[in-house]
Design a protein around this motif. Structure first.
Motif, PDB file in Angstrom:
ATOM      1  N   LYS A 140     -13.910  21.474  22.231  1.00 56.81           N
ATOM      2  CA  LYS A 140     -12.897  21.424  21.153  1.00 56.81           C
ATOM      3  C   LYS A 140     -11.658  20.634  21.563  1.00 56.81           C
ATOM      4  N   SER A 141     -11.129  20.930  22.774  1.00 63.17           N
ATOM      5  CA  SER A 141      -9.856  20.281  23.098  1.00 63.17           C
ATOM      6  C   SER A 141     -10.027  18.783  23.343  1.00 63.17           C
ATOM      7  N   SER A 142     -11.136  18.374  23.974  1.00 62.79           N
ATOM      8  CA  SER A 142     -11.330  16.920  24.169  1.00 62.79           C
ATOM      9  C   SER A 142     -11.446  16.224  22.818  1.00 62.79           C
ATOM     10  N   PHE A 143     -12.210  16.851  21.919  1.00 68.67           N
ATOM     11  CA  PHE A 143     -12.403  16.253  20.595  1.00 68.67           C
ATOM     12  C   PHE A 143     -11.068  16.236  19.827  1.00 68.67           C
ATOM     13  N   ALA A 144     -10.336  17.369  19.872  1.00 68.01           N
ATOM     14  CA  ALA A 144      -9.066  17.456  19.139  1.00 68.01           C
ATOM     15  C   ALA A 144      -8.079  16.408  19.661  1.00 68.01           C
ATOM     16  N   LYS A 145      -8.051  16.213  20.987  1.00 68.69           N
ATOM     17  CA  LYS A 145      -7.151  15.205  21.573  1.00 68.69           C
ATOM     18  C   LYS A 145      -7.539  13.812  21.101  1.00 68.69           C
ATOM     19  N   ALA A 146      -8.861  13.557  21.104  1.00 70.31           N
ATOM     20  CA  ALA A 146      -9.339  12.214  20.720  1.00 70.31           C
ATOM     21  C   ALA A 146      -9.010  11.936  19.251  1.00 70.31           C
ATOM     22  N   ILE A 147      -9.169  12.942  18.391  1.00 68.28           N
ATOM     23  CA  ILE A 147      -8.891  12.651  16.978  1.00 68.28           C
ATOM     24  C   ILE A 147      -7.382  12.576  16.709  1.00 68.28           C
ATOM     25  N   ALA A 148      -6.598  13.326  17.500  1.00 68.86           N
ATOM     26  CA  ALA A 148      -5.129  13.223  17.345  1.00 68.86           C
ATOM     27  C   ALA A 148      -4.692  11.802  17.721  1.00 68.86           C
ATOM     28  N   ALA A 149      -5.297  11.261  18.795  1.00 71.80           N
ATOM     29  CA  ALA A 149      -4.942   9.897  19.216  1.00 71.80           C
ATOM     30  C   ALA A 149      -5.340   8.904  18.134  1.00 71.80           C
ATOM     31  N   THR A 164       0.846  -1.205   0.000  1.00 73.06           N
ATOM     32  CA  THR A 164       0.000   0.000   0.000  1.00 73.06           C
ATOM     33  C   THR A 164       0.882   1.256   0.000  1.00 73.06           C
ATOM     34  N   THR A 165       0.422   2.286  -0.676  1.00 71.77           N
ATOM     35  CA  THR A 165       1.165   3.543  -0.715  1.00 71.77           C
ATOM     36  C   THR A 165       0.936   4.266   0.610  1.00 71.77           C
ATOM     37  N   PRO A 166       2.000   4.709   1.281  1.00 73.61           N
ATOM     38  CA  PRO A 166       1.752   5.459   2.521  1.00 73.61           C
ATOM     39  C   PRO A 166       1.027   6.768   2.208  1.00 73.61           C
ATOM     40  N   VAL A 167      -0.001   7.048   2.973  1.00 75.24           N
ATOM     41  CA  VAL A 167      -0.757   8.277   2.728  1.00 75.24           C
ATOM     42  C   VAL A 167      -0.062   9.391   3.485  1.00 75.24           C
ATOM     43  N   SER A 168       0.124  10.529   2.814  1.00 74.04           N
ATOM     44  CA  SER A 168       0.863  11.591   3.492  1.00 74.04           C
ATOM     45  C   SER A 168       0.016  12.220   4.592  1.00 74.04           C
ATOM     46  N   LYS A 169       0.725  12.727   5.577  1.00 72.11           N
ATOM     47  CA  LYS A 169       0.046  13.314   6.732  1.00 72.11           C
ATOM     48  C   LYS A 169      -0.590  14.641   6.356  1.00 72.11           C
ATOM     49  N   ILE A 170      -1.596  15.004   7.083  1.00 74.44           N
ATOM     50  CA  ILE A 170      -2.297  16.252   6.805  1.00 74.44           C
ATOM     51  C   ILE A 170      -2.298  17.145   8.054  1.00 74.44           C
ATOM     52  N   ASP A 174       5.649  20.111   9.388  1.00 76.51           N
ATOM     53  CA  ASP A 174       5.783  18.737   8.902  1.00 76.51           C
ATOM     54  C   ASP A 174       4.438  18.012   8.870  1.00 76.51           C
ATOM     55  N   LYS A 175       3.382  18.746   9.076  1.00 76.95           N
ATOM     56  CA  LYS A 175       2.010  18.200   9.104  1.00 76.95           C
ATOM     57  C   LYS A 175       1.856  17.129  10.193  1.00 76.95           C
ATOM     58  N   GLY A 176       0.823  16.271  10.079  1.00 80.71           N
ATOM     59  CA  GLY A 176       0.608  15.275  11.135  1.00 80.71           C
ATOM     60  C   GLY A 176       0.263  15.940  12.448  1.00 80.71           C
ATOM     61  N   ILE A 177      -0.571  16.998  12.385  1.00 78.45           N
ATOM     62  CA  ILE A 177      -0.867  17.781  13.580  1.00 78.45           C
ATOM     63  C   ILE A 177      -2.366  18.078  13.636  1.00 78.45           C
ATOM     64  N   VAL A 178      -2.891  18.099  14.859  1.00 80.66           N
ATOM     65  CA  VAL A 178      -4.256  18.568  15.103  1.00 80.66           C
ATOM     66  C   VAL A 178      -4.100  19.786  16.003  1.00 80.66           C
ATOM     67  N   MET A 179      -4.579  20.953  15.550  1.00 85.52           N
ATOM     68  CA  MET A 179      -4.475  22.153  16.388  1.00 85.52           C
ATOM     69  C   MET A 179      -5.859  22.719  16.595  1.00 85.52           C
ATOM     70  N   ASP A 180      -6.152  23.097  17.825  1.00 89.92           N
ATOM     71  CA  ASP A 180      -7.455  23.720  18.061  1.00 89.92           C
ATOM     72  C   ASP A 180      -7.296  25.151  18.553  1.00 89.92           C
ATOM     73  N   ALA A 233      -5.671   9.458  14.917  1.00 92.29           N
ATOM     74  CA  ALA A 233      -4.862   9.615  13.700  1.00 92.29           C
ATOM     75  C   ALA A 233      -3.378   9.349  13.955  1.00 92.29           C
ATOM     76  N   GLY A 234      -2.970   9.296  15.231  1.00 95.30           N
ATOM     77  CA  GLY A 234      -1.544   9.172  15.562  1.00 95.30           C
ATOM     78  C   GLY A 234      -0.811  10.476  15.280  1.00 95.30           C
ATOM     79  N   TYR A 235      -1.514  11.602  15.476  1.00 99.70           N
ATOM     80  CA  TYR A 235      -0.952  12.922  15.202  1.00 99.70           C
ATOM     81  C   TYR A 235      -0.601  13.624  16.513  1.00 99.70           C
ATOM     82  N   VAL A 236       0.178  14.708  16.368  1.00 99.04           N
ATOM     83  CA  VAL A 236       0.505  15.556  17.510  1.00 99.04           C
ATOM     84  C   VAL A 236      -0.681  16.494  17.752  1.00 99.04           C
TER      85      VAL A 236
END
Ligand code: DC
Length: 230
Positions: A20-29, A2-8, A129-135, A31-34
């Motif tokens: 917002k912060s609870s949701f942002a934390k949950a989606i970062a977890a 499979t082609t690795p999908v680039s981070k967003i 470097d992307k791979g981030i969730v910011m609220d 997605a494996g994002y910061v």
């Protein structure tokens, strides 16, 4: 293979007390994002101002001195036992930035254009470097206008007031529901009418109104969207 999908970049904005912060934390977890809490950065600058006498307890800000101090203010996030913890000048300030002294002054500090320009620049570096969730309030509009996924969260003010009131009472607070609602409406007004980058939904943000959603419903909503990106 499979082609690795680039981070967003995932930008979460919205009204106060929408989770917002609870949701942002949950989606970062998920997605494996910061996860980065941009509000904590405005709070850390405010705490610095209070600690160094640049903001008095009655709310007078020495704006010129605070602006001059910006390059010396060191804000970092460290992961401690899986929690995102805010450090100011190398000291853990996670507790202090959430206290009433900072909460009272942070709106005025976040209305200073130079403070915003400085923090926006730091936030953009964190996301390079992307791979981030910011609220926050201006993430999809100003910090990352090119973010691949933007979510704008809102909920009925009364529902938000009920949630916030439950939290305050659980912490031993003695505030009434009406007062909590007034405070929420006041914060919406300040956020939406600020001269510098007021809160607004980016045209390409997905609207998430969680008035009638449980946290589990909300995650299900996100997981369906996430299928397209992962
Ligand atoms: O989300 P919060 O309550 O921790 O935010 C603290 C303050 O900072 C609040 O007054 C809104 C402001 N803020 C902002 O202006 N821009 C952001 N990106 C994040 C927060």
């Amino acid at each position: 293979m499979t082609t690795p999908v680039s981070k967003i970049v995932i930008a979460i904005d919205g009204h106060s007390s929408t989770g917002k912060s609870s949701f942002a934390k949950a989606i970062a977890a998920k997605a494996g994002y910061v996860y980065v809490d941009s509000g904590a950065m405005y709070r850390a600058v405010t705490l610095y101002g209070l600690q160094y006498g640049l903001i008095s307890n009655d709310g007078k800000i020495n704006t010129a001195a605070l602006i001059a101090a910006l390059p010396d203010i060191r804000i970092e996030f460290r992961n401690i036992d899986g929690q995102n913890v805010t450090f100011l000048q190398g000291v853990n300030v996670e507790h202090d930035i959430r206290g009433i002294r900072v909460s009272r002054q942070v709106s005025a500090v976040s209305a200073i254009a130079e403070v915003r320009t400085h923090l926006v620049h730091l936030q953009q570096l964190m996301g390079k470097d992307k791979g981030i969730v910011m609220d926050g309030r201006d993430i999809g509009t100003v910090v990352f206008p090119q973010a691949e996924l933007k979510i704008f969260m809102t909920a009925d003010p009364r529902v938000r007031a009920e949630r916030r009131h439950r939290e305050l009472v659980a912490k031993g607070g003695q505030v009434s529901l009406d007062e909590t609602l007034r405070h929420i409406l006041q914060r919406d007004y300040i956020d939406e009418h600020r001269a510098v980058t007021p809160l607004r939904k980016a045209g390409d943000a997905l609207l998430l109104d969680n008035s009638h959603l449980t946290p589990a419903d909300q995650m299900k909503w996100f997981e369906e969207i996430w299928e397209k990106y992962k």
